[in-house]
Each structure stands twice: as structure tokens, then as C-alpha cells.
Design a protein around this motif. Structure first.
Motif, PDB file in Angstrom:
ATOM      1  N   GLY A  31      -0.091  12.720  -1.674  1.00  0.00           N
ATOM      2  CA  GLY A  31       1.254  12.177  -1.813  1.00  0.00           C
ATOM      3  C   GLY A  31       1.402  10.953  -0.923  1.00  0.00           C
ATOM      4  O   GLY A  31       0.418  10.393  -0.436  1.00  0.00           O
ATOM      5  N   SER A  32       2.638  10.514  -0.710  1.00  0.00           N
ATOM      6  CA  SER A  32       2.832   9.367   0.183  1.00  0.00           C
ATOM      7  C   SER A  32       2.245   9.709   1.549  1.00  0.00           C
ATOM      8  O   SER A  32       2.368  10.841   2.022  1.00  0.00           O
ATOM      9  N   HIS A  33       1.606   8.742   2.151  1.00  0.00           N
ATOM     10  CA  HIS A  33       0.787   9.029   3.331  1.00  0.00           C
ATOM     11  C   HIS A  33       0.866   7.870   4.313  1.00  0.00           C
ATOM     12  O   HIS A  33       0.945   6.696   3.917  1.00  0.00           O
ATOM     13  N   ARG A  34       0.852   8.201   5.590  1.00  0.00           N
ATOM     14  CA  ARG A  34       0.777   7.140   6.604  1.00  0.00           C
ATOM     15  C   ARG A  34      -0.541   6.389   6.438  1.00  0.00           C
ATOM     16  O   ARG A  34      -1.452   6.833   5.755  1.00  0.00           O
ATOM     17  N   GLN A  35      -0.649   5.235   7.092  1.00  0.00           N
ATOM     18  CA  GLN A  35      -1.861   4.424   6.971  1.00  0.00           C
ATOM     19  C   GLN A  35      -3.081   5.199   7.476  1.00  0.00           C
ATOM     20  O   GLN A  35      -3.022   5.885   8.502  1.00  0.00           O
ATOM     21  N   VAL A  58     -12.603  14.686  -6.354  1.00  0.00           N
ATOM     22  CA  VAL A  58     -11.977  13.369  -6.411  1.00  0.00           C
ATOM     23  C   VAL A  58     -10.668  13.438  -5.647  1.00  0.00           C
ATOM     24  O   VAL A  58     -10.148  14.521  -5.363  1.00  0.00           O
ATOM     25  N   ALA A  59     -10.120  12.262  -5.318  1.00  0.00           N
ATOM     26  CA  ALA A  59      -8.824  12.192  -4.644  1.00  0.00           C
ATOM     27  C   ALA A  59      -7.846  11.485  -5.566  1.00  0.00           C
ATOM     28  O   ALA A  59      -7.930  10.273  -5.773  1.00  0.00           O
ATOM     29  N   PHE A  60      -6.927  12.258  -6.161  1.00  0.00           N
ATOM     30  CA  PHE A  60      -5.920  11.673  -7.046  1.00  0.00           C
ATOM     31  C   PHE A  60      -4.859  10.970  -6.198  1.00  0.00           C
ATOM     32  O   PHE A  60      -4.249  11.576  -5.308  1.00  0.00           O
ATOM     33  N   CYS A  61      -4.637   9.702  -6.499  1.00  0.00           N
ATOM     34  CA  CYS A  61      -3.741   8.868  -5.693  1.00  0.00           C
ATOM     35  C   CYS A  61      -2.724   8.150  -6.562  1.00  0.00           C
ATOM     36  O   CYS A  61      -2.877   8.052  -7.782  1.00  0.00           O
ATOM     37  N   ASP A  62      -1.701   7.623  -5.911  1.00  0.00           N
ATOM     38  CA  ASP A  62      -0.857   6.608  -6.518  1.00  0.00           C
ATOM     39  C   ASP A  62      -0.715   5.504  -5.474  1.00  0.00           C
ATOM     40  O   ASP A  62      -1.454   5.480  -4.486  1.00  0.00           O
ATOM     41  N   HIS A  63       0.227   4.586  -5.679  1.00  0.00           N
ATOM     42  CA  HIS A  63       0.310   3.449  -4.772  1.00  0.00           C
ATOM     43  C   HIS A  63       1.067   3.749  -3.479  1.00  0.00           C
ATOM     44  O   HIS A  63       1.367   2.836  -2.707  1.00  0.00           O
TER      45      HIS A  63
END
Length: 581
Positions: free
Chosen positions: A214-218, A237-242
Motif C-alpha cells: 500500500g502507500s509507503h514511506r520512502q 512478486v511485489a504488487f505496487c501502485d504509484h
């Protein structure tokens, strides 16, 4: 007399089943009618070690002594009215001694509070120092309420030993059922919390494993390398969004595939999903079907986003991934399959109408290296999540509170940290006007560039698949809030931006956008901030989204969608039960 078994009240059954699953057997019960379904069920089960106490004040202290001496959690059960008030002295003792005492108070339901109904008192708030956690468990009536009951009770039972432990309160509703004919408790999900001191469960062999971020710190470089090592060792795998931030080798942007309405990718089915990060706005990839979810977070909270949570690992992500990367290995079969499927869908994508999605397609690979991208919620974030961006570009969105009220202020605030780096913001007109005052702040630097997609309304509410679309043009009146803020005036924002010292650009079609965007994404730092206003039509925005949803077609998905449209969700479930699938 007819033999009694367990009550037929589902929430009571779930509580009893989870007490057994968590290894809690000692019970001090006080007499009453409102707690009869719970106590009557437990006394039929030889698993429980039960004691009786008429006086609830004494019962709570009995539980303190029993818990302290045995080292085990002890359950208290009482009826409604003032019975529970008499638990307070003993629970206060338990609180300050960190004794695992579980007070289960019975209630007729919160909806009866305040209506002069006999024996109904308000237990919705409790003093700060009598329990570590208080949860209200309503009567279970359907799948959603059963899920809620399971999560609340698991959370309460885990809190008995969390961070040193202490007393916990469950306010449990009843319908006073007299049916005690249920011979077996339901299979109900056990959620466990794992710390670094605990024994770690084994990852199943030959299982499909994925990470959802999910949303993540740097991310730090070392943290990305550890996640890479985990994925390599487990063919994950690592499913990501922006908003995920992870730019490692095993990053997969999958919204384009997961968002297909007439095609269901088998790659979205996983055996174990490792869930990290915070709130995600990638609604499509959130549709992953995971048999089991392992949540990893230092906060140790129960966050059942996918409704199949099994473990919560209360620890830094680095420690978790290091533990399960042991043994090394280098596998990338799942990664290759995901990337190939993404490429197939991308290549099949037809020409899109002039829209937010089309602009995202054009700009996603054109952003300058090492720049930063801030995206507006919903329409803009969704549009950009279809397309990958350079690994050197950092991206984020205000998905924490998920509001439109501070997109530009967040962008400007971030830009102050690195005046020599370019910061791009993409947002719609309602979000722009909501937060436009920040553009007059004298700290706004020349490193800020804003793309305003002006369609004259909240186009989200006019999209073909949004509930608001059922109102047609009438949605503009109040739902989509059309016609405000100059109603797509070609001069209003131009004057505002130029008077504030911005360089102003504008476009109303693909040709104009293509020409103006060259200036907008120039990698050189210009002498002024930029504002690029692009006028689109909400009908074209909706059509673009519909095109994106139907790039791939799978016959089985089409048939299922047709059945659902005719029979509804309940009808589909009924058919599945009949077919045994």
C-alpha cells in the motif's frame, strides 16, 4: 429434558470457537438472562473450566487471582443492567497489574440505549484505566457482520497479551434465543500475532506468494534489496501502485490487468499475500484473491483489508523479509508471467479519447528523471496507475485521508524540501479550486509544475460505472457539482496563475496537448513555476475508462457478468451452491 448443545446465535458461536482457538478455557460466570446464550453454551462444552460467582465485584477479583496464579487468561461473563458496573474495581486492579482478564458483558443491542428499556445501560465508553481495549460485537446476521465479529473478537483476544497484556472488554449482543441445538461450532478464522521472539510459521511449499504494498514511506536501498531477496527466494512478486514507493527488481504495476471487467487473470490468485504499507487507492489490484494474508507492520494492528488475514507480524519489514529469504535462491517465473501479461494488455490497448487517462499515457514516460509526481485521488491516481513511470521518479498521493482538499498544498510542501528537484502535480478542477489559495503562498518555488484537468465537474461521478451515472445529466446538479468555478472559463485560471507569477499553458485537444506538454516536462529548471490547464469533456473521460476496462475479453467472465446482471449477486451465489462450485 431435551439435551442442550450450543446456541444457534452465530456471534456467540464465533466467540466460543475463538476462545477455544486461542486456548482460553477458564471462566467465572455470574447469573443472568442476557448472558444465558453464552454461559449456557459454554457449560455444555467440557473444554471450559467454569466457576460461578453471584457477586460480579467479587467475580472480577476472583478472575484477577486466578489469572495471576495460573498465568492464563480468565473470562468473566455477566448479564446486562448494573452487573457490569461491578466489574470496574477488579478490572482496575487487572489493568495496573497487566492481568489478562476478559470481561464479556451481555447486551440487548446499542439501538435500545436511551429509550427507557429495562436493563439496558450504555457501555459504549469506558474509563481509561479499566481495560486496554473495548469492542462492541453486534448480532451476526450476514456474511459482513460475521466477518466483523470474527475480526473484533480476534483483536480483543490478542490484546490480552499484547505489549505486556491486560484486561479487555467485549460487549456482546444477544437475541435471547432458546435454541441450543447446534452440535458443532462453526469453523472460524484464527488470527495470530507474531513478534520477533515468537516461533515463525512456515511459508507453504509450492505456493504462489505475492507482496501487496500500500502507500509507503520512502524506501532505503537496503530495504529494497531485502525485499528483492525475499521475492527471489520464494518466486514472489511485489504488487505496487504509484504510492507504494518500491522500485526494486520484483515491482509489478498490475492495475491495467486487474482492472479488466471481462477478463480475470489467474495471476491475481495467490496462496499467501504479504501485506505491507498503509491505505491503497489501487482498487483494482486490491481485488487480488488471497487464500491467506500475512500482515507485516510495526504497529501490530489487526488490519484485515483482504478479509483472509491469518497472521500479523509485529516487526520491521526488514526483519520479516530477512527471515523468509534465508536459503537464498533466484526465481522469477511469477515475475515474468506478470510482466508478460501486462505487456499483452498494454499492446492491445486501442486509441483512447482525449482524457486524463490519455494524458497519463503520454506523460508517464516523459517525466524528467529524478523528479517527483503528486497525483490527485481517484480519477487521476487510477489513470496513472495503468502506466509505469521511470524508476527514478518518486510518486505519491493523499490516500491517507483520501480527500481532495489538500493535493496542491501537499505538493508545495514537498517541493520546499528540495528546491533543486522538479515537482509535478496532476489533479482535477474541483480539487484545484478547493486548494487554490496555496498558489498565492510566497514560498511556492520555480520547481513546481501543475497539470489541471478541467472538465467542469467531479467527473468521477459521471463515469459509466459509478452509481451517479444512473442519474444521467441530472447528476451534474448536486452529485457531480458541475458549473462551479467559472464553468470551464478559459480566462479565470489563466489570469489567476499569471497574476501570481506562474507560466501558464493550455490545451483543449490532443494536438495542442502534445505541443504544450513538451514545455511542461522540460527537464531544465525554468525561472517560474508552471500551470498547465487542460480542458476535457466528462463523456470522453468516461468513455476512456470504459475502453480501459474492456481491452481483454474472456468468455467465462462475460457469461458470469451476464448472469450477475440478471440474477444479482445473491443469484450468482445461489447458482454456485447448486453447482457445488
Amino acid at each position: 429434558m431435551e439435551k442442550k448443545y450450543y446456541t444457534n446465535e452465530r456471534s456467540q458461536q464465533i466467540v466460543i470457537a475463538l476462545l477455544k482457538a486461542h486456548g482460553i478455557r477458564k471462566v467465572v460466570a455470574s447469573p443472568g438472562t442476557t448472558n444465558l446464550t453464552l454461559v449456557g453454551s459454554m457449560q455444555q462444552d467440557p473444554y471450559f473450566e467454569m466457576y460461578s460467582s453471584v457477586d460480579e465485584r467479587s467475580a472480577a477479583y476472583l478472575a484477577c487471582g486466578l489469572a495471576a496464579e495460573s498465568g492464563e487468561p480468565v473470562v468473566l461473563s455477566c448479564t446486562g443492567a448494573t452487573a457490569s458496573r461491578n466489574y470496574m474495581p477488579g478490572l482496575t486492579e487487572a489493568y495496573y497489574r497487566k492481568l489478562p482478564v476478559l470481561a464479556i458483558t451481555a447486551t440487548q443491542g446499542d439501538y435500545k440505549i436511551g429509550h427507557h428499556i429495562a436493563q439496558v445501560i450504555d457501555r459504549r465508553s469506558v474509563p481509561n484505566d479499566i481495560v486496554r481495549l473495548s469492542v462492541n460485537v453486534p448480532v451476526s446476521k450476514d456474511a459482513d457482520s460475521e466477518w466483523n465479529c470474527n475480526v473484533l473478537v480476534n483483536k480483543a483476544l490478542l490484546e490480552l497479551k499484547h505489549h505486556g497484556g491486560g484486561p479487555v472488554h467485549i460487549n456482546l449482543a444477544t437475541t435471547y434465543s432458546r435454541d441450543f441445538s447446534v452440535k458443532e461450532l462453526p469453523a472460524t478464522r484464527l488470527i495470530e500475532r507474531i513478534t520477533l521472539q515468537d516461533r515463525f510459521p512456515e511459508l507453504p511449499s509450492n505456493a504462489r506468494i505475492a507482496v501487496f504494498i500500500g502507500s509507503h514511506r520512502q524506501w532505503k536501498k537496503e530495504e529494497e534489496e531485502v525485499l528483492d531477496a525475499f521475492c527471489a527466494a520464494n518466486d514472489a512478486v511485489a504488487f505496487c501502485d504509484h504510492t507504494s514507493g518500491y522500485k526494486g527488481r520484483y515491482r509489478v504495476l498490475f492495475a491495467l490487468v486487474a482492472g479488466q471487467k471481462s477478463y480475470r487473470s489467474s495471476l491475481c490468485n495467490v496462496d499467501v499475500l504479504i501485506h505491507i504499507g498503509e491505505v491503497s487507492g489501487d482498487y483494482y489490484t486490491l481485488g487480488i484473491r488471497a487464500k491467506r494474508v500475512w500482515r507485516v507492520s510495526e504497529d501490530g494492528e489487526i488490519r484485515d483489508t483482504f478479509r483472509t488475514l491469518r497472521y500479523v507480524f509485529e516487526m520491521p519489514e526488514r526483519d520479516f523479509f530477512l527471515r523468509y529469504a534465508q536459503g537464498g535462491g533466484y526465481a522469477s517465473g511469477y515475475l515474468q508471467a506478470c510482466r508478460e501479461e501486462y505487456d499483452v494488455v498494454l499492446q492491445k490497448m486501442p486509441e483512447l479519447p482525449f482524457s486524463n487517462i490519455w494524458m497519463a499515457q503520454q506523460l508517464s514516460r516523459a517525466l524528467p528523471e529524478n523528479s517527483v509526481l503528486h497525483l490527485g485521488i481517484l480519477n487521476t491516481l487510477r489513470s496513472w496507475n495503468f502506466f509505469e513511470i521511470s524508476r527514478s521518479v518518486l510518486s505519491c498521493c493523499n490516500v491517507g485521508g483520501f480527500g481532495i482538499d489538500g493535493d496542491m498544498s501537499s505538493l508545495v510542501g514537498a517541493s520546499l524540501a528540495c528546491p533543486d528537484k522538479l515537482y509535478f502535480g496532476i489533479l482535477g478542477d474541483l480539487a484545484f479550486f478547493y486548494d487554490m489559495n496555496v498558489l498565492g503562498n510566497h514560498h511556492v518555488g520555480r520547481n513546481v509544475r501543475i497539470l489541471l484537468v478541467n472538465n467542469g465537474r467531479g467527473t468521477e461521478f459521471r463515469n459509466y460505472d459509478h452509481p451517479g451515472s444512473a442519474f444521467g445529466e441530472d447528476a451534474d446538479k448536486f452529485i457531480a457539482a458541475a458549473g462551479h468555478y467559472g464553468n470551464k472559463s478559459p480566462l479565470l485560471i489563466r489570469h489567476y496563475a499569471e497574476d501570481l507569477g506562474f507560466e501558464y499553458l493550455t490545451a483543449s485537444n490532443k494536438e495542442e496537448f502534445t505541443e504544450m506538454s513538451k514545455r511542461f516536462v522540460t527537464p531544465e529548471m525554468t525561472d517560474r513555476p508552471m500551470l498547465f490547464e487542460v480542458f476535457t469533456d466528462s463523456r470522453e473521460e468516461s468513455r476512456a475508462l470504459e475502453v480501459m476496462h474492456h481491452i481483454m475479453v474472456d468468455a467465462q467472465s462475460v457469461i458470469k457478468a451476464g448472469v450477475k446482471s440478471v440474477l444479482g449477486e445473491s443469484g450468482v451465489k445461489a447458482v454456485k451452491r447448486i453447482l457445488g462450485k
